[in-house]
Design a protein around this motif. Structure first.
Motif, mmCIF file in Angstrom:
data_model
loop_
_atom_site.group_PDB
_atom_site.id
_atom_site.type_symbol
_atom_site.label_atom_id
_atom_site.label_comp_id
_atom_site.label_asym_id
_atom_site.label_seq_id
_atom_site.Cartn_x
_atom_site.Cartn_y
_atom_site.Cartn_z
ATOM 1 N N VAL A 134 31.736 29.315 32.607
ATOM 2 C CA VAL A 134 30.883 29.206 31.422
ATOM 3 C C VAL A 134 29.687 30.159 31.545
ATOM 4 O O VAL A 134 29.290 30.825 30.579
ATOM 5 N N LYS A 135 29.118 30.261 32.742
ATOM 6 C CA LYS A 135 27.985 31.161 32.979
ATOM 7 C C LYS A 135 28.355 32.613 32.717
ATOM 8 O O LYS A 135 27.531 33.411 32.253
ATOM 9 N N ASP A 136 29.628 32.981 32.966
ATOM 10 C CA ASP A 136 30.090 34.350 32.741
ATOM 11 C C ASP A 136 30.577 34.589 31.318
ATOM 12 O O ASP A 136 31.097 35.665 31.017
ATOM 13 N N GLY A 137 30.450 33.599 30.442
ATOM 14 C CA GLY A 137 30.777 33.807 29.039
ATOM 15 C C GLY A 137 32.064 33.188 28.558
ATOM 16 O O GLY A 137 32.407 33.309 27.376
ATOM 17 N N TYR A 138 32.793 32.528 29.418
ATOM 18 C CA TYR A 138 34.026 31.864 28.982
ATOM 19 C C TYR A 138 33.668 30.623 28.178
ATOM 20 O O TYR A 138 32.840 29.816 28.628
ATOM 21 N N PRO A 139 34.268 30.416 27.006
ATOM 22 C CA PRO A 139 34.033 29.162 26.266
ATOM 23 C C PRO A 139 34.471 27.964 27.096
ATOM 24 O O PRO A 139 35.480 28.022 27.798
ATOM 25 N N LYS A 203 39.829 40.424 27.750
ATOM 26 C CA LYS A 203 39.698 41.748 27.131
ATOM 27 C C LYS A 203 39.171 41.626 25.698
ATOM 28 O O LYS A 203 38.352 42.433 25.250
ATOM 29 N N LYS A 204 39.682 40.623 24.990
ATOM 30 C CA LYS A 204 39.270 40.417 23.600
ATOM 31 C C LYS A 204 37.785 40.095 23.499
ATOM 32 O O LYS A 204 37.072 40.593 22.613
ATOM 33 N N LEU A 205 37.283 39.257 24.409
ATOM 34 C CA LEU A 205 35.867 38.867 24.391
ATOM 35 C C LEU A 205 34.984 39.794 25.223
ATOM 36 O O LEU A 205 33.769 39.600 25.277
ATOM 37 N N ASP A 206 35.623 40.768 25.891
ATOM 38 C CA ASP A 206 34.891 41.716 26.750
ATOM 39 C C ASP A 206 34.036 40.972 27.784
ATOM 40 O O ASP A 206 32.838 41.238 27.939
ATOM 41 N N LEU A 207 34.672 40.064 28.489
ATOM 42 C CA LEU A 207 33.962 39.263 29.483
ATOM 43 C C LEU A 207 33.715 40.078 30.750
ATOM 44 O O LEU A 207 34.508 40.957 31.098
ATOM 45 N N PRO A 208 32.628 39.811 31.459
ATOM 46 C CA PRO A 208 32.297 40.607 32.655
ATOM 47 C C PRO A 208 33.253 40.345 33.811
ATOM 48 O O PRO A 208 33.821 39.260 33.931
ATOM 49 N N ARG A 209 33.411 41.375 34.662
ATOM 50 C CA ARG A 209 34.211 41.224 35.881
ATOM 51 C C ARG A 209 33.283 40.970 37.061
ATOM 52 O O ARG A 209 32.132 41.377 37.051
ATOM 53 N N ALA A 210 33.828 40.325 38.061
ATOM 54 C CA ALA A 210 33.081 40.177 39.318
ATOM 55 C C ALA A 210 33.122 41.505 40.074
ATOM 56 O O ALA A 210 34.019 42.323 39.860
ATOM 57 N N GLU A 211 32.123 41.734 40.905
ATOM 58 C CA GLU A 211 32.108 42.959 41.705
ATOM 59 C C GLU A 211 33.223 42.938 42.746
ATOM 60 O O GLU A 211 33.551 41.892 43.302
ATOM 61 N N ARG A 212 33.808 44.109 42.970
ATOM 62 C CA ARG A 212 34.871 44.218 43.964
ATOM 63 C C ARG A 212 34.276 43.986 45.352
ATOM 64 O O ARG A 212 33.246 44.567 45.707
ATOM 65 N N VAL A 213 34.911 43.143 46.134
ATOM 66 C CA VAL A 213 34.384 42.828 47.459
ATOM 67 C C VAL A 213 34.946 43.798 48.494
ATOM 68 O O VAL A 213 35.988 44.431 48.279
ATOM 69 N N SER A 214 34.263 43.900 49.605
ATOM 70 C CA SER A 214 34.720 44.774 50.687
ATOM 71 C C SER A 214 35.920 44.141 51.393
ATOM 72 O O SER A 214 36.170 42.938 51.286
ATOM 73 N N PHE A 215 36.653 44.969 52.122
ATOM 74 C CA PHE A 215 37.790 44.453 52.878
ATOM 75 C C PHE A 215 37.326 43.440 53.915
ATOM 76 O O PHE A 215 38.014 42.446 54.182
#
Length: 434
Positions: A134-139, A203-215
């Motif tokens: 919800v914090k990232d924009g998902y209904p 994609k439709k709502l253009d929701l943010p992605r999490a940052e890619r983590v290191s190996f």
């Protein structure tokens, strides 16, 4: 009118009236069975017969696996295993479009499979993931939909209590090991279908992605979840390779989960008193359901109901494709108002003789039936997962229905696929010689 048909009509009318009056399902099954049997035989023999059928229905070594898996699931739910799986899933796929939804789906699949409980998966994963999504924009409604539909895969991906119950209801024609192997591909396909819906939504709502983590972080999170994931290999691998039975595997799962939870220091020794009590309550409900359902299943055989259904369908429909479609539709309807365990025990004896006569493997039908009823767990008016997920997310059920529809359609699409492409179900069991 056929006397057998009259008896079955009385049985179902009584059963549905009792459900409508909000009588608990187990009591509805037992009372309707008793009333129907009293029409055919005197009171004392009827009561004696029902009691005997309930007891003999529970007299199965394989059924001992269920209380052990329930206990193992309860330990895992409190033992910090869900959080470690979420961290690993987030590191693995969190940076993709719809990443948090993917994390929810993958975590629920893994936790549901290990715990053997869809409700435990919905509670554990939903309790952690809802606010993050919800914090990232998902209904909030869509978040609940993702949580509950993915949690249901734990009933298809082994170890699964639902598949053990089907093995019992099939009268031994489908082994637990074969059903466990058969559940992997359909369960993964359901997860991928849900991820496809989540990807489109993000994609439709253009929701943010999490940052890619290191190996390094990925490796750290994998190590944190490794011993939890290893449990799947130990339990299912031991059954498939004949090292131990499903019941022995369930007992091993309890010991494994208890040791792991203590090592993680998420629970203390004195916490097991409460865990044992909660598990006993759950098991008492399940056991009573199984007992009354087995009595009703016996009544079906006594009244020749499976043969009656077969004659009606085969005399009016000659195409197996249409018959399989009708059975799927009936099971989808059943799943909307009946919990999974009694539905499996009641309707397996009705439909299994028909589908096997048409050439379908009992193992194939077992997966189809369980997936059908998993969909029902997510739908109103009775769907337990729907109400659990909504309660955890603190959202009205009515707000979940609309975003839930595309997720349910994705599950139905997989259901149709595995129905008409049996190789997707049977490839693994046949590979291992089952």
């Amino acid at each position: 009118m056929n006397p057998e048909l009259i008896s079955i009509l009385i049985l179902f009318i009584t059963f549905f009236v009792l459900l409508f009056l909000k009588v608990p399902v187990a009591f509805s099954i037992g009372i309707s069975t008793a009333i129907t049997l009293l029409i055919s035989i005197p009171f004392l023999p009827a009561v004696t017969t029902i009691s005997q059928r309930m007891i003999t229905g529970l007299d199965s070594f394989a059924l001992l696996a269920i209380p052990f898996f329930i206990l193992a699931g309860e330990i895992m739910n409190r033992g910090g295993i869900a959080r470690r799986m979420i961290n690993f899933a987030k590191s693995l796929i969190g940076s993709l479009p719809g990443g948090l939804a993917f994390v929810n789906i993958l975590s629920a699949m893994l936790f549901g499979a290990i715990s053997g409980s869809s409700v435990a998966a919905a509670s554990a994963i939903g309790g952690i993931m809802t606010d993050r999504m919800v914090k990232d924009g998902y209904p909030r409604g869509f978040t609940v939909g993702v949580n509950i539909t993915s949690a249901s895969t734990g009933l298809i991906i082994p170890p699964s209590n639902a598949l053990i119950v089907f093995a019992l209801a099939s009268g031994g024609s489908a082994s637990v090991a074969a059903l466990f192997l058969a559940g992997y591909i359909p369960g993964i396909l359901v997860g991928l279908a849900l991820m496809a819906v989540a990807y489109y939504y993000a994609k439709k709502l253009d929701l943010p992605r999490a940052e890619r983590v290191s190996f390094g972080q990925l490796w750290k999170d994998f190590k944190g979840a490794f011993f939890s994931l290893l449990m799947l290999v130990v339990v299912v691998g031991g059954i498939v390779f004949g090292i131990f039975t499903a019941t022995e595997a369930a007992a091993i799962a309890v010991v494994y989960a208890a040791v792991l939870a203590l090592v993680y220091q998420e629970i203390k020794v004195w916490d097991f008193k409460r865990i044992l009590l909660e598990s006993a309550k759950t098991n008492a409900v399940v056991t009573f359901l199984i007992g009354t359902s087995m009595a009703m299943s016996w009544l079906f055989s006594f009244e020749s109901f499976p043969q009656f259904i077969s004659e009606i369908l085969l005399s009016n429909v000659s195409n197996p494709i249409i018959i399989f479609l009708i059975i799927n539709l009936l099971l989808l309807i059943v799943g909307t108002f009946m919990d999974l365990t009694p539905a499996v025990l009641i309707f397996t004896p009705i439909f299994l003789p028909l589908v096997t006569e048409l050439g379908m493997s009992p193992v194939h039908f077992g997966i189809i039936m369980v997936l059908n009823l998993c969909i029902g767990l997510c739908t109103p008016p009775v769907g337990s997962l729907l109400f659990v997920g909504s309660g955890i997310a603190k959202v009205k059920v009515t707000e979940v229905i609309k975003p839930l529809i595309p997720l349910l359609l994705a599950m139905v699409a997989v259901l149709m696929l595995i129905t008409y492409v049996p190789e997707l179900v049977m490839w693994l069991p046949e590979l291992f010689g089952y």
